[in-house]
Write a protein that holds these residues in place. Structure first.
Motif, mmCIF file in Angstrom:
data_model
loop_
_atom_site.group_PDB
_atom_site.id
_atom_site.type_symbol
_atom_site.label_atom_id
_atom_site.label_comp_id
_atom_site.label_asym_id
_atom_site.label_seq_id
_atom_site.Cartn_x
_atom_site.Cartn_y
_atom_site.Cartn_z
ATOM 1 N N SER A 94 45.921 49.423 43.517
ATOM 2 C CA SER A 94 45.444 48.269 44.275
ATOM 3 C C SER A 94 45.631 48.454 45.769
ATOM 4 N N VAL A 95 46.736 49.052 46.158
ATOM 5 C CA VAL A 95 46.985 49.274 47.587
ATOM 6 C C VAL A 95 45.875 50.123 48.192
ATOM 7 N N LEU A 96 45.500 51.211 47.486
ATOM 8 C CA LEU A 96 44.436 52.078 48.001
ATOM 9 C C LEU A 96 43.076 51.388 47.960
ATOM 10 N N VAL A 97 42.812 50.641 46.905
ATOM 11 C CA VAL A 97 41.534 49.923 46.809
ATOM 12 C C VAL A 97 41.397 48.946 47.969
ATOM 13 N N ASP A 98 42.438 48.173 48.205
ATOM 14 C CA ASP A 98 42.380 47.190 49.299
ATOM 15 C C ASP A 98 42.243 47.883 50.646
ATOM 16 N N ALA A 99 42.967 48.986 50.833
ATOM 17 C CA ALA A 99 42.899 49.703 52.109
ATOM 18 C C ALA A 99 41.494 50.274 52.328
ATOM 19 N N TRP A 100 40.887 50.799 51.263
ATOM 20 C CA TRP A 100 39.542 51.347 51.398
ATOM 21 C C TRP A 100 38.528 50.242 51.720
ATOM 22 N N ARG A 101 38.619 49.133 51.026
ATOM 23 C CA ARG A 101 37.684 48.035 51.282
ATOM 24 C C ARG A 101 37.841 47.497 52.702
ATOM 25 N N ASP A 102 39.082 47.415 53.163
ATOM 26 C CA ASP A 102 39.303 46.944 54.537
ATOM 27 C C ASP A 102 38.691 47.921 55.538
ATOM 28 N N VAL A 120 38.145 55.202 41.983
ATOM 29 C CA VAL A 120 38.450 55.864 40.723
ATOM 30 C C VAL A 120 39.915 56.284 40.684
ATOM 31 N N LEU A 121 40.574 56.028 39.563
ATOM 32 C CA LEU A 121 41.897 56.585 39.308
ATOM 33 C C LEU A 121 41.700 57.921 38.605
ATOM 34 N N ALA A 122 42.059 58.997 39.288
ATOM 35 C CA ALA A 122 41.848 60.345 38.757
ATOM 36 C C ALA A 122 43.046 60.751 37.910
ATOM 37 N N ALA A 142 45.976 50.355 33.403
ATOM 38 C CA ALA A 142 46.200 50.005 34.805
ATOM 39 C C ALA A 142 44.878 49.781 35.539
ATOM 40 N N VAL A 143 43.900 50.632 35.274
ATOM 41 C CA VAL A 143 42.586 50.456 35.892
ATOM 42 C C VAL A 143 42.003 49.113 35.473
ATOM 43 N N ASP A 144 42.100 48.796 34.209
ATOM 44 C CA ASP A 144 41.539 47.542 33.723
ATOM 45 C C ASP A 144 42.254 46.349 34.341
ATOM 46 N N ARG A 145 43.551 46.476 34.564
ATOM 47 C CA ARG A 145 44.311 45.390 35.169
ATOM 48 C C ARG A 145 43.837 45.112 36.588
ATOM 49 N N VAL A 146 43.480 46.169 37.313
ATOM 50 C CA VAL A 146 43.013 46.011 38.690
ATOM 51 C C VAL A 146 41.532 45.626 38.718
ATOM 52 N N ALA A 147 40.725 46.301 37.901
ATOM 53 C CA ALA A 147 39.266 46.145 37.970
ATOM 54 C C ALA A 147 38.771 44.867 37.325
ATOM 55 N N LYS A 148 39.420 44.459 36.239
ATOM 56 C CA LYS A 148 39.004 43.246 35.514
ATOM 57 C C LYS A 148 37.518 43.275 35.165
ATOM 58 N N GLY A 149 37.038 44.444 34.712
ATOM 59 C CA GLY A 149 35.655 44.557 34.273
ATOM 60 C C GLY A 149 34.655 44.885 35.345
ATOM 61 N N ASP A 150 35.086 45.103 36.567
ATOM 62 C CA ASP A 150 34.176 45.442 37.669
ATOM 63 C C ASP A 150 33.689 46.881 37.502
ATOM 64 N N PRO A 151 32.377 47.109 37.344
ATOM 65 C CA PRO A 151 31.869 48.464 37.105
ATOM 66 C C PRO A 151 31.925 49.377 38.323
ATOM 67 N N SER A 152 32.372 48.859 39.470
ATOM 68 C CA SER A 152 32.534 49.740 40.627
ATOM 69 C C SER A 152 33.863 50.476 40.604
ATOM 70 N N PHE A 153 34.608 50.342 39.517
ATOM 71 C CA PHE A 153 35.842 51.094 39.308
ATOM 72 C C PHE A 153 35.583 52.193 38.273
ATOM 73 N N GLY A 154 36.461 53.169 38.249
ATOM 74 C CA GLY A 154 36.260 54.253 37.296
ATOM 75 C C GLY A 154 37.530 55.012 36.996
ATOM 76 N N VAL A 155 37.402 55.946 36.060
ATOM 77 C CA VAL A 155 38.505 56.821 35.670
ATOM 78 C C VAL A 155 37.995 58.254 35.567
ATOM 79 N N LEU A 156 38.851 59.179 35.908
ATOM 80 C CA LEU A 156 38.628 60.600 35.640
ATOM 81 C C LEU A 156 39.632 61.005 34.582
ATOM 82 N N LEU A 157 39.153 61.442 33.433
ATOM 83 C CA LEU A 157 40.014 61.784 32.309
ATOM 84 C C LEU A 157 39.528 63.081 31.670
#
Length: 645
Positions: free
Chosen positions: A623-631, A364-366, A397-412
């Motif tokens: 993206s850097v944090l997403v990739d690091a977390w997945r790794d 999630v991008l907070a 920016a979230v949409d650019r990284v997630a490309k519709g993947d529902p495992s992404f989110g936003v805090l707004l």
């Protein structure tokens, strides 16, 4: 032969929007607000069956309107196959207004003139879809219209030729046969020979027939229940099940005996009747869960009665349907209160096992910060009115990284992020929204002092996020004041049907040891607070995460999980902390803000970079944090496999 790898059941018939009065104990005329659910007897049964583990589908029509889209989306969330849900471009989706006045009075108004589901016709019956099921469920109300009658008969012929079974829910509503005034929707019985003759046409086809005593009367053409059952038996060899309200049910696989109690009797469960609407559909779902899986008849009756008892204790029809895990807890979990909806453990189990979607991972991008953005504006001399624009860029920016993947989110937030929240409404992403007054300790809520009133204005898919600066060793007065606020919030979120994320920051109030976060979590569980999500501080100690996971799993094995917050930590430090937290399966991802947006926000607000540069920078850092977390998660999984090999 009937399919063994397709659907267990296809229900045919009514599908509507139920608008349930939220006030009880008064006239429908005096209702002030309404809860929106999907409804219609076959639709409710399809949902109930799916929750109990059956593979169900629905054959119906809905309008090409907002209500029709809601029905299709909700059916998909419930796991009901929607291949048979046709969209009617000419008619509106059916609508029902319902109220709960007293234990015996449940006013109903059906808006069904020329509605979509009553236009179902033979052309809507796809033979391949019908052949995919072991059984079809037809519905008495739908037999009132010639085209729908023909569609139901076509489906029955297909399933019968394929070796499947036919279930008949008598489901008699005199108003929908034109036998009462339109304001008498709750009337359950008007004798009518034409209705009896129409319903009896389907009897030779049936393998199972279910109805209340009044419904047995209309089907058998006699107001003596036993005589009506014998008249039905003369026309069919089907298993007959008579629903008897608080007395449970009686099933008759063969000849009709001298007494209802001489059949296979399933006794009822002593619970307070809050709302009878939908109980029969729940009964049907419970019975079919057994009957379609060849369970003993006694078990079918017990499961049916239990499902009905659960639903009569709650508001609504389809949302009240029990899950299989909930049914087992009800049957085997010991003594229950007479007012069943006051059973906190059962209600939580119902909530936790009926939530939509699953999140094995969540990143999630907070962007819910408010005071921090105001400080940035002050620092660079920017107009705070520009904050909203930057938050909308963050969603891009979230949409650019997630490309519709529902495992992404936003805090707004709703203060500066309202436009982004509105734009996120049609996106597939997880949405969180803060309720706390920024920086408050003791905890205070933003907007209305009555937090439930505030949450009632939020869309259902907004997860309520609440940050508490809370340490288990806080002074007693401070701790108890904050706990009272969290209890109020937890109660409000359940009543408004919003998920709850509790964010705990203990480090601001004291030293943090290996067991600090776990002790805070345990304290809140002890108070009866069961968040759907926890948001916790990063920690590089594996022992701390073992303690946290133990506390959550022990108290609420259905908790969705933990996401990490960032605390403005430098990127490399935050990534380093992932290694320990990724070892805990309960940690699903992160909800990080300032580590990602601080630099871009400052430069954009100062006018140093344009929109595209800001979006690109946000997307890159995210993206850097997403990739690091997945790794880190992949390394943790690989290590776990090696250790168990």
């Amino acid at each position: 032969m009937a399919s063994t790898d397709g659907l267990d059941l296809i229900a045919i018939g009514r599908s509507s929007i139920d608008l349930y009065g939220e006030q009880t104990g008064g006239r429908l005329e005096d209702m002030l607000s309404f809860a929106k659910y999907i409804g219609g007897s076959p639709t409710n049964t399809a949902v109930g069956g799916s929750r109990l583990g059956l593979r169900t589908g629905l054959l119906t029509r809905v309008g090409n309107d907002h209500c029709g889209r809601f029905i299709r989306e909700q059916l998909a969330r419930e796991g009901v196959d929607t291949r048979g849900v046709a969209v009617d471009p000419e008619r509106l989706t059916a609508l029902v207004l319902l109220g709960i006045r007293d234990p015996d009075t449940f006013p109903l108004i059906f808006y069904r003139e020329n509605c979509a589901d009553m236009a179902l016709c033979e052309a809507d019956v796809d033979p391949d879809f019908i052949r995919s099921a072991q059984a079809v469920l037809i519905n008495g109300t739908h037999l009132s219209q010639p085209e729908v009658f023909a569609a139901s008969m076509k489906a029955c012929a297909i399933v019968r030729a394929n070796g499947g079974r036919i279930v008949f829910d008598i489901d008699y509503r005199p108003v929908l046969w034109g036998l009462t005034g339109k304001d008498a929707g709750e009337n359950r019985f008007v004798a009518d020979t034409a209705v009896t003759e129409r319903l009896q046409q389907v009897l030779p086809l049936c393998d199972l027939i279910v109805g209340t005593e009044e419904e047995v009367h209309i089907l058998g053409g006699d107001t003596d229940t036993l005589a009506a059952l014998r008249a039905i038996r003369a026309r069919t060899n089907a298993l007959l099940v008579c629903k008897r309200g608080a007395d449970g049910c009686s099933a008759f696989p063969g000849a009709i005996p001298a007494s209802l109690d001489d059949g296979v009797v399933g006794r009822g469960f002593p619970v307070e009747v809050f709302n009878v609407l939908g109980a029969g559909d729940a009964f049907m779902a419970g019975f079919l869960r057994g009957w379609l899986r060849d369970a003993p008849l006694e078990d079918c009756c017990a499961w049916a009665n239990a499902c009905g008892a659960i639903v009569v204790s709650r508001h609504g029809c389809s949302p009240a349907m029990a899950t299989w895990e909930e049914l087992q807890a009800f049957l085997h979990g010991g003594e229950r209160p007479f007012r069943l909806r006051e059973d906190a453990a059962l209600e939580h189990l119902h909530w936790a096992t009926t939530r939509a979607s699953d999140y094995p991972a969540l990143t999630v991008l907070a962007m819910d910060h408010r005071s921090q953005f105001e400080a940035l504006c002050s620092q660079v001399g920017a107009d705070p009115g520009r904050i909203a624009g930057f938050k909308s860029l963050a969603l891009q920016a979230v949409d650019r990284v997630a490309k519709g993947d529902p495992s992404f989110g936003v805090l707004l937030d709703g203060r500066y992020g309202a436009r982004a929240l509105e734009a996120a409404a049609t996106a597939p992403y997880w949405i969180g929204r803060p309720i706390e007054l920024p920086g408050s300790c003791p905890l205070e809520f933003e907007s209305s002092p009555d937090v439930a009133t505030e949450l009632a204005t939020w869309p259902a898919n907004h997860v309520v996020k609440c940050l508490a600066f809370y340490h288990p060793d806080d002074p007693q007065a401070l701790r108890e004041r904050q706990e009272r606020q969290l209890l109020r919030l937890a109660d409000a979120t359940r009543k408004t049907r919003h998920e709850l994320l509790v964010e705990i920051i203990a480090s601001r109030n004291g030293e943090v040891a290996d067991d600090t976060a776990a002790r805070a979590i345990q304290r809140l569980y002890d108070l009866g607070i069961r968040p759907d999500w926890w948001k916790l501080e990063p920690d590089d100690r594996a022992a701390a995460w073992r303690n946290i996971e133990d506390a959550i799993v022990r108290n609420d094995p259905h908790c969705r999980g933990v996401v990490l917050l960032g605390l403005s930590a430098p990127e490399d430090e935050l990534i380093a902390s992932f290694e320990a937290s990724a070892q805990a399966p309960i940690v699903k991802g992160f909800a990080v803000g300032r580590t990602i947006f601080a630099d871009a926000a400052q430069r954009w607000l100062a006018g140093e970079i344009a929109d595209e540069a800001a979006v690109a920078d946000l997307a890159r850092r995210f993206s850097v944090l997403v990739d690091a977390w997945r790794d880190a998660k992949q390394r943790a999984r690989s290590q776990a496999i090696r250790e168990t090999a």
